[in-house]
Design a protein around this motif. Structure first.
Motif, PDB file in Angstrom:
ATOM      1  N   GLN A 293       0.832  -1.201   0.000  1.00  0.00           N
ATOM      2  CA  GLN A 293       0.000   0.000   0.000  1.00  0.00           C
ATOM      3  C   GLN A 293       0.877   1.266   0.000  1.00  0.00           C
ATOM      4  O   GLN A 293       0.604   2.235  -0.700  1.00  0.00           O
ATOM      5  CB  GLN A 293      -0.908  -0.024   1.245  1.00  0.00           C
ATOM      6  N   GLN A 294       1.965   1.209   0.755  1.00  0.00           N
ATOM      7  CA  GLN A 294       2.878   2.359   0.813  1.00  0.00           C
ATOM      8  C   GLN A 294       3.515   2.606  -0.568  1.00  0.00           C
ATOM      9  O   GLN A 294       3.659   3.742  -1.007  1.00  0.00           O
ATOM     10  CB  GLN A 294       3.969   2.085   1.848  1.00  0.00           C
ATOM     11  N   MET A 295       3.867   1.516  -1.235  1.00  0.00           N
ATOM     12  CA  MET A 295       4.467   1.643  -2.566  1.00  0.00           C
ATOM     13  C   MET A 295       3.474   2.316  -3.527  1.00  0.00           C
ATOM     14  O   MET A 295       3.833   3.174  -4.328  1.00  0.00           O
ATOM     15  CB  MET A 295       4.857   0.233  -3.042  1.00  0.00           C
ATOM     16  N   VAL A 296       2.186   1.954  -3.392  1.00  0.00           N
ATOM     17  CA  VAL A 296       1.162   2.542  -4.263  1.00  0.00           C
ATOM     18  C   VAL A 296       0.995   4.039  -3.958  1.00  0.00           C
ATOM     19  O   VAL A 296       0.962   4.871  -4.866  1.00  0.00           O
ATOM     20  CB  VAL A 296      -0.181   1.782  -4.111  1.00  0.00           C
ATOM     21  N   TYR A 297       0.958   4.369  -2.667  1.00  0.00           N
ATOM     22  CA  TYR A 297       0.846   5.798  -2.310  1.00  0.00           C
ATOM     23  C   TYR A 297       2.069   6.568  -2.806  1.00  0.00           C
ATOM     24  O   TYR A 297       1.964   7.718  -3.223  1.00  0.00           O
ATOM     25  CB  TYR A 297       0.692   5.973  -0.796  1.00  0.00           C
ATOM     26  N   GLY A 298       3.226   5.935  -2.742  1.00  0.00           N
ATOM     27  CA  GLY A 298       4.455   6.583  -3.217  1.00  0.00           C
ATOM     28  C   GLY A 298       4.340   6.963  -4.684  1.00  0.00           C
ATOM     29  O   GLY A 298       4.895   7.942  -5.152  1.00  0.00           O
TER      30      GLY A 298
ATOM     31  N   LYS B  54       5.182  -0.613  11.310  1.00  0.00           N
ATOM     32  CA  LYS B  54       5.697   0.119  10.148  1.00  0.00           C
ATOM     33  C   LYS B  54       4.865   1.384   9.897  1.00  0.00           C
ATOM     34  O   LYS B  54       5.359   2.357   9.337  1.00  0.00           O
ATOM     35  CB  LYS B  54       5.643  -0.766   8.897  1.00  0.00           C
ATOM     36  N   CYS B  55       3.580   1.324  10.267  1.00  0.00           N
ATOM     37  CA  CYS B  55       2.677   2.456  10.012  1.00  0.00           C
ATOM     38  C   CYS B  55       3.082   3.693  10.822  1.00  0.00           C
ATOM     39  O   CYS B  55       2.797   4.818  10.417  1.00  0.00           O
ATOM     40  CB  CYS B  55       1.235   2.093  10.363  1.00  0.00           C
ATOM     41  N   GLN B  56       3.757   3.471  11.950  1.00  0.00           N
ATOM     42  CA  GLN B  56       4.109   4.613  12.807  1.00  0.00           C
ATOM     43  C   GLN B  56       5.056   5.587  12.119  1.00  0.00           C
ATOM     44  O   GLN B  56       5.019   6.785  12.383  1.00  0.00           O
ATOM     45  CB  GLN B  56       4.747   4.107  14.102  1.00  0.00           C
TER      46      GLN B  56
ATOM     47  N   GLN C  20      -2.648  -4.613  -0.860  1.00  0.00           N
ATOM     48  CA  GLN C  20      -2.643  -4.958   0.570  1.00  0.00           C
ATOM     49  C   GLN C  20      -1.674  -4.065   1.328  1.00  0.00           C
ATOM     50  O   GLN C  20      -0.633  -3.683   0.796  1.00  0.00           O
ATOM     51  CB  GLN C  20      -2.184  -6.407   0.762  1.00  0.00           C
ATOM     52  N   GLY C  21      -2.020  -3.797   2.586  1.00  0.00           N
ATOM     53  CA  GLY C  21      -1.086  -3.091   3.467  1.00  0.00           C
ATOM     54  C   GLY C  21      -0.372  -4.104   4.344  1.00  0.00           C
ATOM     55  O   GLY C  21      -0.379  -5.306   4.046  1.00  0.00           O
ATOM     56  N   VAL C  22       0.213  -3.640   5.427  1.00  0.00           N
ATOM     57  CA  VAL C  22       0.987  -4.553   6.270  1.00  0.00           C
ATOM     58  C   VAL C  22       0.077  -5.440   7.133  1.00  0.00           C
ATOM     59  O   VAL C  22      -1.040  -5.061   7.476  1.00  0.00           O
ATOM     60  CB  VAL C  22       1.970  -3.791   7.193  1.00  0.00           C
TER      61      VAL C  22
ATOM     62  N   ILE D 266      -3.659   9.031   5.599  1.00  0.00           N
ATOM     63  CA  ILE D 266      -4.626   8.831   4.513  1.00  0.00           C
ATOM     64  C   ILE D 266      -4.838   7.347   4.191  1.00  0.00           C
ATOM     65  O   ILE D 266      -5.599   7.012   3.299  1.00  0.00           O
ATOM     66  CB  ILE D 266      -4.166   9.551   3.218  1.00  0.00           C
ATOM     67  N   CYS D 267      -4.157   6.482   4.918  1.00  0.00           N
ATOM     68  CA  CYS D 267      -4.111   5.074   4.507  1.00  0.00           C
ATOM     69  C   CYS D 267      -5.453   4.336   4.695  1.00  0.00           C
ATOM     70  O   CYS D 267      -5.947   4.195   5.817  1.00  0.00           O
ATOM     71  CB  CYS D 267      -3.017   4.350   5.294  1.00  0.00           C
ATOM     72  N   ASP D 268      -6.014   3.873   3.592  1.00  0.00           N
ATOM     73  CA  ASP D 268      -7.285   3.144   3.615  1.00  0.00           C
ATOM     74  C   ASP D 268      -7.136   1.808   4.332  1.00  0.00           C
ATOM     75  O   ASP D 268      -8.024   1.380   5.066  1.00  0.00           O
ATOM     76  CB  ASP D 268      -7.754   2.855   2.180  1.00  0.00           C
ATOM     77  N   TRP D 269      -6.033   1.146   4.072  1.00  0.00           N
ATOM     78  CA  TRP D 269      -5.806  -0.179   4.679  1.00  0.00           C
ATOM     79  C   TRP D 269      -5.806  -0.048   6.207  1.00  0.00           C
ATOM     80  O   TRP D 269      -6.430  -0.835   6.914  1.00  0.00           O
ATOM     81  CB  TRP D 269      -4.462  -0.725   4.192  1.00  0.00           C
ATOM     82  N   ARG D 270      -5.145   0.984   6.691  1.00  0.00           N
ATOM     83  CA  ARG D 270      -5.042   1.200   8.132  1.00  0.00           C
ATOM     84  C   ARG D 270      -6.438   1.515   8.715  1.00  0.00           C
ATOM     85  O   ARG D 270      -6.816   1.010   9.765  1.00  0.00           O
ATOM     86  CB  ARG D 270      -4.088   2.378   8.359  1.00  0.00           C
TER      87      ARG D 270
END
Ligand code: SF4
Length: 342
Positions: free
Chosen positions: A64-69, A312-314, A303-305, A321-325
């Motif tokens: 998910q982080q890679m996608v937001y990046g 890792k989310c911290q 998918q997120g973590v 803005i993370c939808d997965w979270r």
């Protein structure tokens, strides 16, 4: 080493008409059925004809982080951007220790790819002679997706084994966590996977032209032809270079990579923090790559973590803005039920 001048970026498919990506599956309207649009795969959505090895290794940290990046890079923390840029400068400085960088004017996508191929062709004799090379381009296909990457360094060890060395620079003066190392391990394993396939003759000319939609008959620009001539190759069109690459790779008798090493050093002090030797387990690498590529091919959702890696989310630039979270938080609230009033 050659670098492209001002031609379009090689992975931009801006030359592809959007309509060709946005295929519409038409069902029989006379039979009263509805017109349905096939959802774009992420590869199509981001107009990508190929992926970089680092796309997959970044994905292994958090997809998910890679996608937001990719979608909202402006949210990336400024200190991360500084760290990445400093890392790039250090890599360039190391590269300049072994060769000059020459700017070459390119006029087509085929020219841009010709540069990568010429860079590859120029290092094959060095490796054959037992020398050390830096910034070696590698290309290959996994799960029908074309991948490219750049190996930091390939050298022969004292034992005569071909050794890959990846340099990782760090902002902090200590070794990375296990989770961070895992991401780096995957990256170097992918390099070996692709390089070995190349020297085993799997990178046939049509593999490149069909995946990247390049024209073998495309004449090469004058500067590309000049540079090819300087390193001993007479070529007129892109297909000539592809043939040369295939022949040189298969006839050069280069070995597969025997050893994978990652060197971690501290950016500020330029001191070596430690070296990791990575075990290559082909089956596991393939399985992991299959799973990540399934996302790119639209076979599953992003998918997120996992919950055990929620730490890792911290430190994630996208946590707000993370939808997965958010979904995870909502899910855990529902599981714990309504709070009792006192
Ligand atoms: Fe991934 Fe967590 Fe960042 Fe979301 S907040 S992108 S799940 S690391």
């Amino acid at each position: 080493v050659l670098q492209p001048g001002d031609a379009g970026k090689a992975n931009s498919s801006s030359d592809l008409p959007l309509a060709s990506l946005n295929k519409v599956l038409m069902e029989d309207s006379a039979a009263g059925k509805v017109k349905r649009k096939r959802a774009q795969t992420p590869l199509e959505k981001y107009y990508l004809k190929y992926l970089c090895v680092t796309d997959l290794s970044t994905q292994s940290w958090c997809e998910q982080q890679m996608v937001y990046g990719r979608e909202v890079p402006q949210l990336q923390a400024p200190e991360t951007v500084v760290l990445l840029n400093t890392g790039k400068s250090i890599h360039l400085a190391r590269e300049l220790e072994v060769h000059d960088v020459v700017k070459v004017h390119t006029t087509s996508q085929e020219d841009s790819w010709a540069i990568k191929i010429l860079n590859l062709l120029s290092v094959i004799p060095v490796l054959q002679a037992g020398g050390c090379v830096r910034e070696l381009p590698v290309f290959g296909v996994i799960e029908d997706v074309f991948l490219t990457g750049i190996i930091d360094e390939l050298c022969y060890s004292a034992k005569g084994e071909l050794e890959l060395r990846e340099l990782k620079t760090r902002g902090r003066p200590f070794m990375p966590s296990r989770a961070q190392k895992k991401k780096d391990y995957f990256q170097v394993c992918l390099y070996k996977y692709i390089f070995d396939a190349m020297v085993q003759g799997q990178l046939k000319p049509d593999v490149i032209t069909s995946h990247i939609q390049l024209r073998p008959e495309q004449p090469l620009g004058s500067q590309i032809r000049e540079h090819a001539q300087k390193v001993g190759f007479t070529v007129t069109c892109f297909g000539d270079l592809l043939e040369l690459m295939y022949l040189n790779l298969t006839l050069s008798d280069l070995p597969s990579i025997d050893c994978l090493k990652i060197e971690y050093s501290h950016q500020e002090s330029n001191t070596l923090l430690g070296t990791e030797v990575v075990r290559f387990e082909e089956e596991k690498v393939r399985e992991k790559a299959q799973n990540y590529l399934a996302y790119w091919k639209g076979q599953r959702e992003v998918q997120g973590v996992e919950i055990e890696e929620a730490w890792k989310c911290q430190s994630c630039s996208y946590s707000e803005i993370c939808d997965w979270r958010k979904k995870r938080a909502e899910g855990s609230e529902q599981r714990s039920g309504p709070k009792k009033s006192k």
